[in-house]
Design a protein around this motif. Structure first.
Motif, PDB file in Angstrom:
ATOM      1  N   CYS A  25      78.000  67.687  75.347  1.00 46.46           N
ATOM      2  CA  CYS A  25      76.930  68.360  76.462  1.00 46.46           C
ATOM      3  C   CYS A  25      77.630  68.300  77.737  1.00 46.46           C
ATOM      4  O   CYS A  25      78.433  67.464  78.341  1.00 46.46           O
ATOM      5  N   SER A 131      64.408  76.415  76.135  1.00 45.77           N
ATOM      6  CA  SER A 131      65.643  76.769  75.687  1.00 45.77           C
ATOM      7  C   SER A 131      66.538  76.996  76.503  1.00 45.77           C
ATOM      8  O   SER A 131      67.756  76.677  76.756  1.00 45.77           O
ATOM      9  N   GLU A 132      65.993  77.637  77.843  1.00 46.01           N
ATOM     10  CA  GLU A 132      66.929  77.941  79.023  1.00 46.01           C
ATOM     11  C   GLU A 132      67.220  76.791  79.537  1.00 46.01           C
ATOM     12  O   GLU A 132      68.411  76.678  79.923  1.00 46.01           O
ATOM     13  N   ARG A 135      70.069  75.361  77.297  1.00 44.98           N
ATOM     14  CA  ARG A 135      71.364  76.030  77.534  1.00 44.98           C
ATOM     15  C   ARG A 135      72.018  75.612  78.862  1.00 44.98           C
ATOM     16  O   ARG A 135      73.336  75.408  78.967  1.00 44.98           O
ATOM     17  N   ARG A 139      73.969  72.317  75.634  1.00 44.21           N
ATOM     18  CA  ARG A 139      73.584  71.812  74.360  1.00 44.21           C
ATOM     19  C   ARG A 139      73.325  73.381  73.518  1.00 44.21           C
ATOM     20  O   ARG A 139      72.632  74.324  73.912  1.00 44.21           O
ATOM     21  N   THR A 140      74.042  73.412  72.312  1.00 44.64           N
ATOM     22  CA  THR A 140      74.125  74.381  71.679  1.00 44.64           C
ATOM     23  C   THR A 140      72.777  74.551  70.691  1.00 44.64           C
ATOM     24  O   THR A 140      72.502  75.586  70.391  1.00 44.64           O
ATOM     25  N   ASN A 142      68.877  74.501  69.231  1.00 42.41           N
ATOM     26  CA  ASN A 142      67.543  75.200  70.004  1.00 42.41           C
ATOM     27  C   ASN A 142      67.036  73.726  70.185  1.00 42.41           C
ATOM     28  O   ASN A 142      66.888  72.709  69.785  1.00 42.41           O
TER      29      ASN A 142
END
Ligand code: SF4
Length: 389
Positions: A25, A131-132, A135, A139-140, A142
């Motif tokens: 991360c 989610s935003e 990102r 972190r990839t 969801n």
């Protein structure tokens, strides 16, 4: 504080660093590897270090084992089982065993394994509810809907569950987070941690900051946001027993961290692990290769060793206790005053200014108010300077 200090010279906790993760991360500065092929050699070194520690120290009073990282549940199941069983061996007084995890590494089988290995507590790095924001943190995966995830975990794991989140950074929404925290409280989540986003050295986030890809005020803004959010969590019913840690009730605090903050000696093994035993603080080498090499040669794995003098140790214990909702007895300061040849320190002005709780102060304890906790370092620095003057 001499007598009180010696009472703390007892090892009651063991921390174990398991530095394997599915991804790195952007905000994380911990030593982690993404290759679990390396795990068998690492675990061999870990057990060597535990054996070495047991030969030198009395671990018979260990009450809590904290298997952190990294993401221990990212290990292949057979290795995870060997690790958990091997770590518990020869620790007869264990009362709490926590394993850190993240939602994308648990399945019903893993939860069953954790339960059958005697794990009593799981701590999930959820980090975000949007989610935003996820990102932004690098972190990839969801966002995982945390209430639904909690229900899933409860189907297979009967112990206590904790979730960690980060406040601040692009995409963080105070309202969305508080809504989730409220739902989790109603659903019976036992423990929640909320940390302000920090930009550490040796992280991708720091690189983005240097390149001007994120605002230079990110960290400061995160601190301000976090202060507002933690107040709301307290109002919601969460028990703020430590500056950034909340439990449903006094019975569901993280016993491991609580013992460390209270000032007891703590043991730690693994790459980058910290420990403090009888005023000697050591920090292990961070590189997995160096850690394994040192232990295969039966050498000490630490890269830093410092002996704390009485003042340093007292200061450390005062600071960590100041973070707790129960604070510390005023008498600890008076003992320190006598050591320094002075009279008893008067803190009544700090009470009047609203930094310390007045009821607690009149009954002989130093407990920080919300306002005092926001400025904890500054207020503790002031108290310490009065003790030393
Ligand atoms: S934040 Fe957690 S999951 Fe991410 S790299 Fe660090 S230890 Fe691994």
């Amino acid at each position: 504080m001499d007598d009180d200090l010696s009472a703390f010279q007892k090892i009651r906790t063991l921390y174990v660093q398991v530095p394997f993760c599915p991804e790195r991360c952007d905000y994380c500065s911990l030593p982690v590897s993404l290759k679990t092929e390396r795990a068998p050699a690492y675990l061999r070194a870990l057990f060597r270090e535990k054996k070495r520690l047991m030969e030198r120290e009395d671990l018979s009073g260990i009450e809590t084992l904290y298997v952190g990282g990294g993401t221990p549940t990212f290990l292949p199941p057979a290795l995870l089982e060997d690790l958990l069983e091997g770590l518990q061996k020869d620790l007869p007084t264990l009362k709490e065993m926590t394993v850190e995890s993240r939602p994308d590494t648990v399945t019903p089988d893993i939860l069953h394994l954790l339960r059958s290995c005697g794990v009593t507590r799981l701590s999930f790095g959820m980090e975000s509810v949007r989610s935003e924001h996820m990102r932004f943190l690098g972190r990839t995966i969801n966002v995982v809907e945390s209430v639904r995830f909690l229900k899933f975990v409860r189907n297979y794991f009967p112990g206590s569950v904790s979730m960690d989140f980060i406040a601040g950074g692009e995409g963080f929404s105070k309202d969305a987070f508080l809504q989730e925290a409220h739902a989790l409280f109603s659903e019976g989540l036992e423990h929640l941690s909320l940390y302000p986003l920090t930009v550490e050295e040796r992280t991708s986030l720091k690189g983005r900051l240097i390149r001007g890809e994120i605002s230079s005020g990110t960290e400061e803004a995160a601190g301000v946001l976090w202060e507002g959010v933690v107040r709301e969590l307290s109002l919601m019913g969460w028990f703020r027993y430590e500056v950034a840690n909340f439990s449903r009730s006094p019975d569901t605090v993280c016993r491991h961290n609580h013992l460390v903050w209270q000032g007891y000696d703590y043991a730690g093994i693994g790459a980058g692990a910290h420990q403090r035993i009888r005023s000697v603080r050591t920090i292990n080498v961070r590189s997995l290769v160096s850690y394994e090499n040192r232990l295969s040669l039966s050498g000490p794995p630490f890269e830093k060793r410092e002996v704390l003098d009485q003042n340093e140790r007292t200061l450390e214990i005062l600071y960590t206790n100041a973070r707790l909702s129960n604070g510390f007895p005023l008498s600890w300061l008076f003992c320190q005053d006598r050591t320094n040849g002075g009279g008893e320190t008067d803190l009544s002005d700090l009470v009047e200014e609203g930094y310390l709780d007045s009821g607690a102060y009149s009954s002989g304890r130093v407990i920080f108010t919300e306002k005092g906790r926001d400025l904890l370092d500054g207020v503790m620095g002031e108290i310490w300077s009065r003790l030393r003057s």
